[in-house]
Scaffold this motif. Sequence first.
Motif, PDB file in Angstrom:
ATOM      1  N   ASP A   8       0.824  -1.213   0.000  1.00  7.48           N
ATOM      2  CA  ASP A   8       0.000   0.000   0.000  1.00  7.48           C
ATOM      3  C   ASP A   8       0.857   1.260   0.000  1.00  7.48           C
ATOM      4  N   THR A   9       2.023   1.199  -0.657  1.00  2.75           N
ATOM      5  CA  THR A   9       2.938   2.334  -0.740  1.00  2.75           C
ATOM      6  C   THR A   9       3.168   2.729  -2.190  1.00  2.75           C
ATOM      7  N   VAL A  10       3.169   4.029  -2.466  1.00  4.47           N
ATOM      8  CA  VAL A  10       3.468   4.538  -3.796  1.00  4.47           C
ATOM      9  C   VAL A  10       4.522   5.629  -3.669  1.00  4.47           C
ATOM     10  N   ASP A  11       5.100   5.979  -4.787  1.00  2.25           N
ATOM     11  CA  ASP A  11       6.125   7.026  -4.831  1.00  2.25           C
ATOM     12  C   ASP A  11       5.682   8.036  -5.884  1.00  2.25           C
ATOM     13  N   ILE A  12       4.799   8.974  -5.481  1.00  2.00           N
ATOM     14  CA  ILE A  12       4.185   9.925  -6.403  1.00  2.00           C
ATOM     15  C   ILE A  12       4.433  11.348  -5.908  1.00  2.00           C
ATOM     16  N   ASP A  13       4.997  12.185  -6.752  1.00  2.00           N
ATOM     17  CA  ASP A  13       5.135  13.596  -6.411  1.00  2.00           C
ATOM     18  C   ASP A  13       3.883  14.315  -6.920  1.00  2.00           C
ATOM     19  N   HIS A  14       2.930  14.508  -6.025  1.00  2.00           N
ATOM     20  CA  HIS A  14       1.638  15.080  -6.424  1.00  2.00           C
ATOM     21  C   HIS A  14       1.716  16.583  -6.681  1.00  2.00           C
ATOM     22  N   ASN A  39       2.023   7.549   0.454  1.00  2.00           N
ATOM     23  CA  ASN A  39       2.909   8.193  -0.514  1.00  2.00           C
ATOM     24  C   ASN A  39       4.205   8.581   0.198  1.00  2.00           C
ATOM     25  N   GLN A  40       5.332   8.188  -0.350  1.00  2.00           N
ATOM     26  CA  GLN A  40       6.612   8.401   0.309  1.00  2.00           C
ATOM     27  C   GLN A  40       7.146   9.828   0.191  1.00  2.00           C
ATOM     28  N   HIS A  41       6.561  10.634  -0.703  1.00  2.00           N
ATOM     29  CA  HIS A  41       7.061  11.994  -0.909  1.00  2.00           C
ATOM     30  C   HIS A  41       6.733  12.909   0.265  1.00  2.00           C
ATOM     31  N   TYR A  42       7.475  14.007   0.383  1.00  2.00           N
ATOM     32  CA  TYR A  42       7.248  15.071   1.360  1.00  2.00           C
ATOM     33  C   TYR A  42       7.166  14.542   2.790  1.00  2.00           C
ATOM     34  N   GLY A  43       8.042  13.652   3.126  1.00  2.00           N
ATOM     35  CA  GLY A  43       8.062  13.113   4.476  1.00  2.00           C
ATOM     36  C   GLY A  43       7.078  11.990   4.695  1.00  2.00           C
ATOM     37  N   GLY A  44       6.274  11.675   3.684  1.00  2.00           N
ATOM     38  CA  GLY A  44       5.321  10.587   3.763  1.00  2.00           C
ATOM     39  C   GLY A  44       3.944  11.034   4.220  1.00  2.00           C
ATOM     40  N   PHE A  45       2.925  10.607   3.502  1.00  2.00           N
ATOM     41  CA  PHE A  45       1.550  10.935   3.880  1.00  2.00           C
ATOM     42  C   PHE A  45       0.600   9.940   3.205  1.00  2.00           C
ATOM     43  N   TRP A  46      -0.596   9.826   3.735  1.00  2.00           N
ATOM     44  CA  TRP A  46      -1.608   8.925   3.187  1.00  2.00           C
ATOM     45  C   TRP A  46      -2.498   9.677   2.204  1.00  2.00           C
ATOM     46  N   ILE A  81      -1.116  21.586   4.714  1.00  2.00           N
ATOM     47  CA  ILE A  81      -1.045  20.989   3.388  1.00  2.00           C
ATOM     48  C   ILE A  81       0.329  20.371   3.148  1.00  2.00           C
ATOM     49  N   CYS A  82       0.366  19.075   2.874  1.00  2.00           N
ATOM     50  CA  CYS A  82       1.644  18.390   2.688  1.00  2.00           C
ATOM     51  C   CYS A  82       2.342  18.868   1.419  1.00  2.00           C
ATOM     52  N   GLY A  83       3.601  19.205   1.569  1.00  2.00           N
ATOM     53  CA  GLY A  83       4.399  19.576   0.413  1.00  2.00           C
ATOM     54  C   GLY A  83       4.299  21.022   0.005  1.00  2.00           C
ATOM     55  N   VAL A 317       0.155  12.263   8.323  1.00  2.00           N
ATOM     56  CA  VAL A 317      -0.585  13.233   7.517  1.00  2.00           C
ATOM     57  C   VAL A 317      -1.517  12.480   6.581  1.00  2.00           C
ATOM     58  N   VAL A 318      -2.760  12.951   6.473  1.00  2.00           N
ATOM     59  CA  VAL A 318      -3.780  12.304   5.649  1.00  2.00           C
ATOM     60  C   VAL A 318      -4.317  13.320   4.652  1.00  2.00           C
ATOM     61  N   PHE A 319      -4.197  12.997   3.380  1.00  2.00           N
ATOM     62  CA  PHE A 319      -4.579  13.877   2.267  1.00  2.00           C
ATOM     63  C   PHE A 319      -5.832  13.286   1.622  1.00  2.00           C
TER      64      PHE A 319
END
Length: 420
Positions: A8-14, A39-46, A81-83, A317-319
Motif C-alpha cells: 500500500d505504498t506509492v512514490d508519487i510527487d503530487h 505516498n513516500q514523498h514530502y516526508g510521507g503521507f496517506w 497541506i503536505c508539500g 498526515v492524511v490527504f
Amino acid sequence: MDGATAEDTVDIDHQTPEFVADRHNRYHELRERCPVVFNQHYGGFWMVTDYESVAQVARDNETFAHKYEPDAPDGISYMGICGVPRPSYIPRQGVSEIDGPEHADLRRVLNPLMTINAVESNRPRMEAVSGWFLDEIVEAGAADLVLDYTTPVPAVLTLEMMGMVSSNWQHYADFFHATSSYEPSDERYLSAIAHQPDMWGELRDFARFRRENPADDVTSALVSSPLAGRLLSDDEITAIMWNLVAGGLDTTTSLVSWGLHHLGTHPEDRSRLVEDPSLIPAAVEEFLRHYSPSETLTRTATRDVELGGREIRRGDVVFISWVTANHDPEVFDAPDEVRFDRDVNKHLAFGLGGHRCIGSSIARIESELMLRDVLSRIGDYEIDADGFKPYPGNLLMTGVVSMPVAFTPGNRSGAIDPFV
C-alpha cells in the motif's frame, strides 16, 4: 507512518505539473487500486480517494485534526497541506484551521449569520447586484462571463457581508484569483504573492477599525465575540477574515463558471433548465458533485486508527480528495455523467462534520440565482472555445480563468448601481 506496507505504498510527487494536469485520472487509478495508500514523498503521507474513507476522515475531527500547529504541545507537528510551504507571516487559517472549543465557539458566532433564513433575507440585494452586472454587458452581446460576471457578483456580496467597501471588489478578486488560478512560476502568481503581506495588513486594519466602529456585519461579530473565554487577537481575526473572503470570492465563482461552461457545451441540459427553472437547485447540487471546486484537504491523525483497512499512526498526515470521492461508482451511478435527476446526491463538495463549509447556504443560493439570471437574460450564449481557460493546475481548487461568450443583445433591467 510505520503502518504502511510495500503493497500500500506509492512514490508519487503530487506537486509536479504532470500529476496536477492528470490528477483526476491518477486519483481514480489510486481509488481502484488502493483507496488508502501511503505516498513516500514530502516526508510521507496517506492519500485517501474513496467515498467511505474520505467521509470517515471528514466526520471525525477529533481523530483527524485540521489545524496548523507545527509546535503543538502534544508532540505532533500539525503541518497543514503536505508539500506546500507556508509563509511565516500567515498564522492558522481561521475557520478551517481551528479545532476544539475555539472552533465550536467560532461556529456559534458565525452560524446565525449564514443560515438559510439569514441568506434568504439578503436575496433582494443578491438579485440587485446580479442584475446590475448583467446590465453592464447585456447590450453588447459579448462578454467574459468569468471576468465580467461570475467573479464580481460573489466578490461584491462577500465584501458586503464582511462590512467592507464593495466597490473595491476587483482589488480583492484579482489577488485571490491569481493565487488560485495561476501556476507558481507564472508572473501573475508571483506578483500576487508579493502583495500578500499588504493584503493581510488591509484586512487587519479593517478589523481594528471595526473594534472602534462596530456595525451589523461579520467582522463586527468577530471582533466583539469571545472565543474560549477571550477576545481574539488582531492576527487571529485577520486569519478568519482571510479564510472567509478567500472562500467567498473563489469557490462560488468557480462553481458557477463550471456550471455555465457545462450548460454552454451541453445544449440539451441548458434547454432543460431554460424550460424548467425549478431544476436549477438540482443542477447546482450536481455541479457541486461533478466539479467539486474545493478539491482536496489535509489533516493530521491525533491517534492510531484504521482507515480503509490500513493502520494510520498518530502524527501521520492524511490527504483526502473530495472530487474523487464524489466520483466513486460505489456511491454514484455513472459518476462521470452530469445528471440533474439523481434521486439522492450525497456529495461531499462542502465537506462533512464540524468543519463542513460554513458558507454552503450562501454558495447554493448565490449559484442558483446567478445561473437563473444568465439563462433568463442571455441564455443563448455561445462560448469561445479558444478563449476558454480553466485553472492550469491547482491541487486545492478547480476553477476558470476566463470564458469569453457571445449572445443576442438584450435590454437593461434597470437594476440600481450597487456602489451608489
